[in-house]
Design a protein around this motif. Structure first.
Motif, PDB file in Angstrom:
ATOM      1  N   LEU A 114       1.035  -1.114  -0.319  1.00  0.00           N
ATOM      2  CA  LEU A 114       0.034  -0.263   0.189  1.00  0.00           C
ATOM      3  C   LEU A 114       0.875   1.312   0.505  1.00  0.00           C
ATOM      4  N   GLU A 115       0.044   2.070  -0.186  1.00  0.00           N
ATOM      5  CA  GLU A 115       0.610   3.761  -0.228  1.00  0.00           C
ATOM      6  C   GLU A 115      -0.209   4.804  -0.356  1.00  0.00           C
ATOM      7  N   PRO A 116       0.145   5.658   1.000  1.00  0.00           N
ATOM      8  CA  PRO A 116      -0.459   6.749   0.893  1.00  0.00           C
ATOM      9  C   PRO A 116      -1.630   7.520  -0.165  1.00  0.00           C
ATOM     10  N   SER A 117      -2.819   7.767  -0.954  1.00  0.00           N
ATOM     11  CA  SER A 117      -2.762   8.261  -1.963  1.00  0.00           C
ATOM     12  C   SER A 117      -2.319   9.470  -2.591  1.00  0.00           C
ATOM     13  N   GLY A 118      -2.367  10.611  -1.356  1.00  0.00           N
ATOM     14  CA  GLY A 118      -1.735  11.603  -2.040  1.00  0.00           C
ATOM     15  C   GLY A 118      -2.102  12.058  -3.173  1.00  0.00           C
ATOM     16  N   LEU A 119      -3.305  11.875  -3.530  1.00  0.00           N
ATOM     17  CA  LEU A 119      -3.603  12.545  -4.741  1.00  0.00           C
ATOM     18  C   LEU A 119      -4.228  13.794  -4.922  1.00  0.00           C
ATOM     19  N   VAL A 120      -4.250  14.632  -3.432  1.00  0.00           N
ATOM     20  CA  VAL A 120      -5.200  15.926  -3.193  1.00  0.00           C
ATOM     21  C   VAL A 120      -3.762  16.468  -2.699  1.00  0.00           C
ATOM     22  N   TYR A 121      -2.286  16.132  -2.116  1.00  0.00           N
ATOM     23  CA  TYR A 121      -1.417  16.938  -1.885  1.00  0.00           C
ATOM     24  C   TYR A 121       0.056  17.126  -2.810  1.00  0.00           C
ATOM     25  N   LYS A 122      -0.875  16.351  -3.729  1.00  0.00           N
ATOM     26  CA  LYS A 122       0.497  16.191  -4.983  1.00  0.00           C
ATOM     27  C   LYS A 122      -0.010  16.952  -6.092  1.00  0.00           C
ATOM     28  N   GLU A 123      -1.151  17.261  -6.190  1.00  0.00           N
ATOM     29  CA  GLU A 123      -2.031  18.590  -6.879  1.00  0.00           C
ATOM     30  C   GLU A 123      -1.690  19.935  -6.085  1.00  0.00           C
ATOM     31  N   LEU A 124      -1.435  19.817  -4.915  1.00  0.00           N
ATOM     32  CA  LEU A 124      -1.776  21.094  -4.669  1.00  0.00           C
ATOM     33  C   LEU A 124      -0.004  21.387  -4.337  1.00  0.00           C
ATOM     34  N   LYS A 125       0.444  20.304  -4.359  1.00  0.00           N
ATOM     35  CA  LYS A 125       1.774  21.380  -4.014  1.00  0.00           C
ATOM     36  C   LYS A 125       2.455  21.436  -6.305  1.00  0.00           C
ATOM     37  N   ASN A 126       2.356  20.712  -6.368  1.00  0.00           N
ATOM     38  CA  ASN A 126       2.058  20.872  -8.201  1.00  0.00           C
ATOM     39  C   ASN A 126       1.905  22.353  -7.676  1.00  0.00           C
ATOM     40  N   GLU A 127       0.148  23.221  -7.880  1.00  0.00           N
ATOM     41  CA  GLU A 127       0.158  24.306  -8.454  1.00  0.00           C
ATOM     42  C   GLU A 127       0.290  25.034  -7.930  1.00  0.00           C
ATOM     43  N   ALA A 129      -0.259  25.577  -4.236  1.00  0.00           N
ATOM     44  CA  ALA A 129      -1.164  26.293  -2.918  1.00  0.00           C
ATOM     45  C   ALA A 129      -1.340  25.410  -2.156  1.00  0.00           C
ATOM     46  N   LEU A 130      -0.335  24.892  -1.330  1.00  0.00           N
ATOM     47  CA  LEU A 130      -0.064  24.086   0.113  1.00  0.00           C
ATOM     48  C   LEU A 130      -0.388  25.470   0.791  1.00  0.00           C
ATOM     49  N   GLY A 131       0.122  26.193   0.984  1.00  0.00           N
ATOM     50  CA  GLY A 131      -0.164  27.667   1.103  1.00  0.00           C
ATOM     51  C   GLY A 131      -1.423  27.915   1.728  1.00  0.00           C
ATOM     52  N   LEU A 132      -2.397  27.741   0.716  1.00  0.00           N
ATOM     53  CA  LEU A 132      -3.433  27.588   1.187  1.00  0.00           C
ATOM     54  C   LEU A 132      -4.330  27.348   2.018  1.00  0.00           C
ATOM     55  N   VAL A 133      -4.029  26.172   2.474  1.00  0.00           N
ATOM     56  CA  VAL A 133      -4.746  24.911   3.532  1.00  0.00           C
ATOM     57  C   VAL A 133      -3.567  24.506   4.113  1.00  0.00           C
ATOM     58  N   ALA A 134      -1.949  25.177   5.210  1.00  0.00           N
ATOM     59  CA  ALA A 134      -1.409  24.939   5.440  1.00  0.00           C
ATOM     60  C   ALA A 134      -0.562  25.927   5.944  1.00  0.00           C
ATOM     61  N   ASP A 135       0.441  26.244   7.303  1.00  0.00           N
ATOM     62  CA  ASP A 135       1.076  27.019   7.700  1.00  0.00           C
ATOM     63  C   ASP A 135       2.349  25.970   7.535  1.00  0.00           C
ATOM     64  N   PRO A 136       3.172  27.169   7.546  1.00  0.00           N
ATOM     65  CA  PRO A 136       4.807  26.392   7.047  1.00  0.00           C
ATOM     66  C   PRO A 136       5.412  24.880   8.401  1.00  0.00           C
ATOM     67  N   ALA A 137       4.693  24.879   9.610  1.00  0.00           N
ATOM     68  CA  ALA A 137       4.543  23.673  10.438  1.00  0.00           C
ATOM     69  C   ALA A 137       3.814  22.916  10.114  1.00  0.00           C
ATOM     70  N   LEU A 138       2.924  23.272  10.019  1.00  0.00           N
ATOM     71  CA  LEU A 138       1.696  21.872   9.378  1.00  0.00           C
ATOM     72  C   LEU A 138       2.174  21.370   7.663  1.00  0.00           C
TER      73      LEU A 138
END
Length: 262
Positions: A114-127, A129-138
């Motif tokens: 198995l592997e964590p899906s990470g689909l949403v995380y990868k999309e946000l990272k590629n765009e 846009a991670l800063g939209l949903v999480a502060d630097p620590a998160l």
């Protein structure tokens, strides 16, 4: 219209009216820009809320999967410990009594990568846009979970093990066919609906009609001394896998709590 009126005021040298017209123009431009910014902020906030929700749902699916995998590998560990126990006792003479041992050997080698899906995380990272949903620590915690832990998971839960490979070489072909056709209920498991498989992964399997294959397989397994070493290593691997899955489930649960608090 406003420009014509302003020109009239200039010709009449009505400077108060000119300044009033200019003020109206400036205010109009400012309000137009501000309304545009407010609308952009509203869209951005709505997008952030939706993205955070999608990310939480993704991680919750991982948590459900980790829970099921722990149950699966607990069953595998039980089979491996049963094999170890039976290897230390007197051999069975009857094929009907040898068959459960062979099934335990088969089950002790089962893997379910198995592997964590990470689909949403990868999309946000590629765009970006991670800063939209999480502060630097998160964001760091998300990276640790999806990238570092995922890489470690690929090493921990290997598709092959020495015990799996070596034990399967000892099992007669007709036995493999019988297991695949009559016994391997695990093959029907659906990773996309993990909660549907939480009771029993390895149901009891009827004894094959070819009793000679059972006896030959049984004697072959008992006559493979290195298999006991492989089995001990396999038990260690399964135990580590269970510990790692438990740790991942805890990590994922904490991530959900952190995302909900953002």
């Amino acid at each position: 219209m406003l420009l014509r009126r302003m020109m009239t005021h200039i010709e009449d040298q009505n400077w108060f009216a000119v300044w009033l017209d200019l003020l109206i123009v400036v205010l109009g431009v400012f309000l137009g820009i501000q309304l545009g910014n407010w609308n952009d902020d509203r869209i951005l906030k709505a997008s952030a809320i939706q993205s955070r929700q999608d990310l939480v749902e993704d991680i919750l699916r991982d948590i459900a999967t980790f829970s099921v995998r722990q149950e699966f590998y607990t069953d595998v560990l039980g089979s491996a410990l049963s094999v170890e126990s039976k290897l230390a006792t007197l051999p069975e003479d009857m094929p009907e009594a040898q068959w459960p041992f062979i099934m335990n050997v088969q089950e002790a080698g089962f893997m379910w990568p198995l592997e964590p899906s990470g689909l949403v995380y990868k999309e946000l990272k590629n765009e970006g846009a991670l800063g939209l949903v999480a502060d630097p620590a998160l964001q760091k915690d998300l990276r640790d979970y999806y990238e570092d832990a995922s890489a470690e998971l690929g090493v921990t839960i290997r598709f092959q093990s020495d015990f799996r490979q070596n034990s399967r070489r000892l099992i007669d072909g007709p036995i493999h066919v019988h297991i695949a056709e009559k016994c391997d209920a695990f093959a029907a498991a659906e990773p996309s609906t993990p909660l549907a498989y939480t009771s029993q992964f390895f149901a009891e399997c009827a004894t094959p009609e070819d009793l000679s294959s059972i006896s030959k397989t049984y004697q072959r397994i008992l006559g493979a001394p290195k298999l006991a070493d492989d089995l001990r290593l396999r038990i260690s691997e399964i135990s580590q896998t269970l510990g790692f899955l438990s740790s991942l489930e805890t990590q994922a649960t904490e991530l959900v709590a952190e995302l909900d608090a953002q």
